[in-house]
Motif scaffolding. Structure first.
Motif, PDB file in Angstrom:
ATOM      1  N   GLY A 186       0.805  -1.210   0.000  1.00  0.00           N
ATOM      2  CA  GLY A 186       0.000   0.000   0.000  1.00  0.00           C
ATOM      3  C   GLY A 186       0.838   1.259   0.000  1.00  0.00           C
ATOM      4  N   ARG A 187       1.908   1.267   0.783  1.00  0.00           N
ATOM      5  CA  ARG A 187       2.776   2.443   0.815  1.00  0.00           C
ATOM      6  C   ARG A 187       3.442   2.664  -0.548  1.00  0.00           C
ATOM      7  NH1 ARG A 187       2.595   6.153   5.108  1.00  0.00           N
ATOM      8  NH2 ARG A 187       2.251   5.043   7.073  1.00  0.00           N
ATOM      9  N   ILE A 188       3.794   1.576  -1.219  1.00  0.00           N
ATOM     10  CA  ILE A 188       4.359   1.704  -2.570  1.00  0.00           C
ATOM     11  C   ILE A 188       3.308   2.258  -3.524  1.00  0.00           C
ATOM     12  CG2 ILE A 188       5.240   0.406  -4.549  1.00  0.00           C
ATOM     13  CD1 ILE A 188       6.564  -1.508  -2.475  1.00  0.00           C
ATOM     14  N   ALA A 189       2.094   1.687  -3.465  1.00  0.00           N
ATOM     15  CA  ALA A 189       1.023   2.132  -4.352  1.00  0.00           C
ATOM     16  C   ALA A 189       0.719   3.613  -4.151  1.00  0.00           C
ATOM     17  CB  ALA A 189      -0.236   1.295  -4.115  1.00  0.00           C
ATOM     18  N   ASP A 190       0.778   4.076  -2.906  1.00  0.00           N
ATOM     19  CA  ASP A 190       0.500   5.480  -2.610  1.00  0.00           C
ATOM     20  C   ASP A 190       1.505   6.414  -3.287  1.00  0.00           C
ATOM     21  OD1 ASP A 190      -1.648   4.812  -1.025  1.00  0.00           O
ATOM     22  OD2 ASP A 190      -0.552   4.994   0.872  1.00  0.00           O
ATOM     23  N   GLY A 191       2.732   5.922  -3.496  1.00  0.00           N
ATOM     24  CA  GLY A 191       3.789   6.798  -3.984  1.00  0.00           C
ATOM     25  C   GLY A 191       4.144   6.661  -5.444  1.00  0.00           C
ATOM     26  N   VAL A 192       3.561   5.689  -6.139  1.00  0.00           N
ATOM     27  CA  VAL A 192       3.986   5.406  -7.516  1.00  0.00           C
ATOM     28  C   VAL A 192       3.852   6.616  -8.437  1.00  0.00           C
ATOM     29  CG1 VAL A 192       3.311   4.120  -9.592  1.00  0.00           C
ATOM     30  CG2 VAL A 192       3.762   2.907  -7.475  1.00  0.00           C
ATOM     31  N   LEU A 193       2.842   7.455  -8.215  1.00  0.00           N
ATOM     32  CA  LEU A 193       2.672   8.611  -9.092  1.00  0.00           C
ATOM     33  C   LEU A 193       3.896   9.527  -9.049  1.00  0.00           C
ATOM     34  CD1 LEU A 193       0.867  10.073 -11.099  1.00  0.00           C
ATOM     35  CD2 LEU A 193      -0.182  11.288  -9.176  1.00  0.00           C
ATOM     36  N   ASN A 194       4.605   9.551  -7.925  1.00  0.00           N
ATOM     37  CA  ASN A 194       5.828  10.348  -7.848  1.00  0.00           C
ATOM     38  C   ASN A 194       6.883   9.830  -8.817  1.00  0.00           C
ATOM     39  OD1 ASN A 194       5.324  12.291  -5.560  1.00  0.00           O
ATOM     40  ND2 ASN A 194       4.912  10.364  -4.500  1.00  0.00           N
ATOM     41  N   LEU A 195       6.921   8.517  -9.005  1.00  0.00           N
ATOM     42  CA  LEU A 195       7.846   7.932  -9.979  1.00  0.00           C
ATOM     43  C   LEU A 195       7.365   8.207 -11.397  1.00  0.00           C
ATOM     44  CD1 LEU A 195      10.276   6.116 -10.698  1.00  0.00           C
ATOM     45  CD2 LEU A 195       8.733   4.156 -10.520  1.00  0.00           C
ATOM     46  N   ILE A 196       6.073   8.013 -11.643  1.00  0.00           N
ATOM     47  CA  ILE A 196       5.513   8.224 -12.980  1.00  0.00           C
ATOM     48  C   ILE A 196       5.757   9.659 -13.441  1.00  0.00           C
ATOM     49  CG2 ILE A 196       3.373   8.292 -14.325  1.00  0.00           C
ATOM     50  CD1 ILE A 196       4.383   5.471 -13.634  1.00  0.00           C
ATOM     51  N   THR A 197       5.533  10.617 -12.552  1.00  0.00           N
ATOM     52  CA  THR A 197       5.737  12.019 -12.894  1.00  0.00           C
ATOM     53  C   THR A 197       7.185  12.266 -13.310  1.00  0.00           C
ATOM     54  OG1 THR A 197       4.016  12.659 -11.331  1.00  0.00           O
ATOM     55  CG2 THR A 197       5.543  14.368 -12.025  1.00  0.00           C
ATOM     56  N   HIS A 198       8.097  11.638 -12.607  1.00  0.00           N
ATOM     57  CA  HIS A 198       9.524  11.789 -12.908  1.00  0.00           C
ATOM     58  C   HIS A 198       9.879  11.147 -14.247  1.00  0.00           C
ATOM     59  CE1 HIS A 198      13.829  12.078 -12.104  1.00  0.00           C
ATOM     60  NE2 HIS A 198      13.939  10.804 -12.415  1.00  0.00           N
ATOM     61  N   LEU A 199       9.317   9.965 -14.510  1.00  0.00           N
ATOM     62  CA  LEU A 199       9.675   9.216 -15.718  1.00  0.00           C
ATOM     63  C   LEU A 199       8.996   9.738 -16.971  1.00  0.00           C
ATOM     64  CD1 LEU A 199       9.471   5.520 -14.451  1.00  0.00           C
ATOM     65  CD2 LEU A 199      11.543   6.877 -14.783  1.00  0.00           C
ATOM     66  N   HIS A 200       7.713  10.032 -16.874  1.00  0.00           N
ATOM     67  CA  HIS A 200       6.912  10.336 -18.056  1.00  0.00           C
ATOM     68  C   HIS A 200       6.964  11.799 -18.471  1.00  0.00           C
ATOM     69  CE1 HIS A 200       4.241   6.488 -17.687  1.00  0.00           C
ATOM     70  NE2 HIS A 200       5.523   6.242 -17.589  1.00  0.00           N
ATOM     71  N   GLY A 201       7.506  12.642 -17.611  1.00  0.00           N
ATOM     72  CA  GLY A 201       7.715  14.028 -17.997  1.00  0.00           C
ATOM     73  C   GLY A 201       6.461  14.875 -18.012  1.00  0.00           C
ATOM     74  N   ASP A 202       6.505  15.972 -18.772  1.00  0.00           N
ATOM     75  CA  ASP A 202       5.414  16.944 -18.827  1.00  0.00           C
ATOM     76  C   ASP A 202       4.092  16.280 -19.219  1.00  0.00           C
ATOM     77  OD1 ASP A 202       7.260  18.862 -18.214  1.00  0.00           O
ATOM     78  OD2 ASP A 202       7.520  19.562 -20.279  1.00  0.00           O
ATOM     79  N   GLY A 203       3.047  16.647 -18.524  1.00  0.00           N
ATOM     80  CA  GLY A 203       1.722  16.146 -18.855  1.00  0.00           C
ATOM     81  C   GLY A 203       1.315  14.897 -18.114  1.00  0.00           C
ATOM     82  N   ALA A 204       2.252  14.263 -17.386  1.00  0.00           N
ATOM     83  CA  ALA A 204       1.927  13.005 -16.706  1.00  0.00           C
ATOM     84  C   ALA A 204       0.851  13.198 -15.639  1.00  0.00           C
ATOM     85  CB  ALA A 204       3.184  12.404 -16.078  1.00  0.00           C
ATOM     86  N   VAL A 205       0.994  14.239 -14.832  1.00  0.00           N
ATOM     87  CA  VAL A 205       0.016  14.485 -13.775  1.00  0.00           C
ATOM     88  C   VAL A 205      -1.331  14.873 -14.377  1.00  0.00           C
ATOM     89  CG1 VAL A 205      -0.591  15.962 -11.824  1.00  0.00           C
ATOM     90  CG2 VAL A 205       1.744  15.102 -12.056  1.00  0.00           C
ATOM     91  N   GLU A 206      -1.300  15.751 -15.383  1.00  0.00           N
ATOM     92  CA  GLU A 206      -2.553  16.197 -16.000  1.00  0.00           C
ATOM     93  C   GLU A 206      -3.311  15.032 -16.617  1.00  0.00           C
ATOM     94  OE1 GLU A 206      -5.396  17.367 -18.880  1.00  0.00           O
ATOM     95  OE2 GLU A 206      -3.485  16.442 -19.440  1.00  0.00           O
ATOM     96  N   SER A 207      -2.608  14.112 -17.274  1.00  0.00           N
ATOM     97  CA  SER A 207      -3.279  12.972 -17.901  1.00  0.00           C
ATOM     98  C   SER A 207      -3.892  12.053 -16.859  1.00  0.00           C
ATOM     99  CB  SER A 207      -2.311  12.192 -18.801  1.00  0.00           C
ATOM    100  OG  SER A 207      -1.301  11.565 -18.039  1.00  0.00           O
TER     101      SER A 207
END
Length: 301
Positions: A186-207
């Motif tokens: 669960g703690r990993i799942a809670d934080g994965v978006l922080n990794l995605i934002t770093h990897l996928h670049g601009d627009g990751a959070v908005e999408s």
């Protein structure tokens, strides 16, 4: 009523029954990964308390496959079997299925810190790994993770990894005073978006916030090197080992923030999920380039 045969002639028994509740669903509108582990954890507890009148032993390793999404209000049944045992550990296989149709949503093989002798089991009388159904067998994570000589927190800080979580494990995340497997997941799942934002670049959070794109893990392996007590401060760090088509190979590590010791190491295969088609999303050329720039195969333990 679903049949007790899980495939390949493997006979299982019902261990847990429930349903997908709204508060267990995430931004993907399906059962969050942690609650697959919660259901399996309770199934293991039911098995050990009903058969051996004792709490379930500590989980030391788990391999999971996520076969089909479990959407809101899906009736669920966890059924399982003691698959194998040795002088070092006991393996219990559990699959989470639709309680009406029998559709398999996820499978999990848990290695537990207890011996065959302690439970009075005859290893020769158990089904064995060869009887594991195809939908529960290793696929993308074909090589088991190592179980010793793990990196420290200091080691991870010199690697291309991102801090995705930080906090303190509370009493509600523990069983018998020790942090349980679902809480680590669960703690990993809670934080994965922080990794995605770093990897996928601009627009990751908005999408993600727009509801167009989500994400789903399809296979997971986790190793839990030692017991972790309530009140332990932790730091979670993640990176990516590879990108194969639509498949991302993530590595998530949880550390004791005080000692720097590894608390949980995991390899995961995941996809970006198109929330309209409910299928794995394609990456644009720009996204692929951004992700590939961060890929470090050596992170896979």
């Amino acid at each position: 009523m679903t049949k007790p045969d899980a495939g390949n002639g493997l006979r299982t028994e019902p261990l847990w029954r429930g349903s997908v509740r709204r508060w267990e669903c995430d931004e993907n509108d399906h059962l969050n990964v942690r609650f697959h582990f919660v259901a399996v954890g309770e199934a293991l507890e039911f098995l050990f308390r009903s058969r051996w009148a004792r709490p379930a032993p500590r989980v030391i390793r788990q391999h999971a496959r996520f076969v089909a999404e479990a959407l809101l209000a899906t009736p669920l049944l966890a059924r399982g079997v003691v698959l194998e045992a040795s002088e070092a550990s006991v393996g219990v296989w559990v699959e989470l299925v639709d309680a009406v149709s029998g559709t398999v949503h996820s499978t999990m093989l848990s290695e537990l810190d207890v011996t065959a002798a302690e439970l009075g089991l005859d290893p020769e009388g158990l089904p064995g790994a060869a009887r594991l159904p195809a939908h529960g067998a290793r696929r993308g994570l074909s090589t088991p993770m190592r179980h010793r000589d793990f990196p420290s927190l200091a080691d991870s800080e010199s690697l291309p990894m991102v801090e995705i979580g930080r906090g303190v494990f509370g009493a509600a995340e523990c069983t018998e005073g020790m942090v349980n497997a679902p809480s680590c997941v669960g703690r990993i799942a809670d934080g994965v978006l922080n990794l995605i934002t770093h990897l996928h670049g601009d627009g990751a959070v908005e999408s993600r916030q727009s509801g167009r794109i989500g994400g789903a893990v399809v296979e997971y392996e986790l190793v839990y090197p030692r017991p972790v007590a309530a009140g332990t401060p932790f730091v979670a760090r993640s990176g990516i080992a590879g990108l194969d088509g639509r498949i991302q190979r993530f590595c998530h590590w949880l550390f004791d923030a005080g000692s720097g010791e590894m608390l949980c190491a995991s390899n995961a295969i995941a996809v970006a999920l198109d929330l309209e088609t409910r299928r794995a999303a394609q990456f644009s050329a720009e996204q692929r380039a951004a992700i590939e720039a961060h890929c470090t195969p050596e992170l896979a333990l």
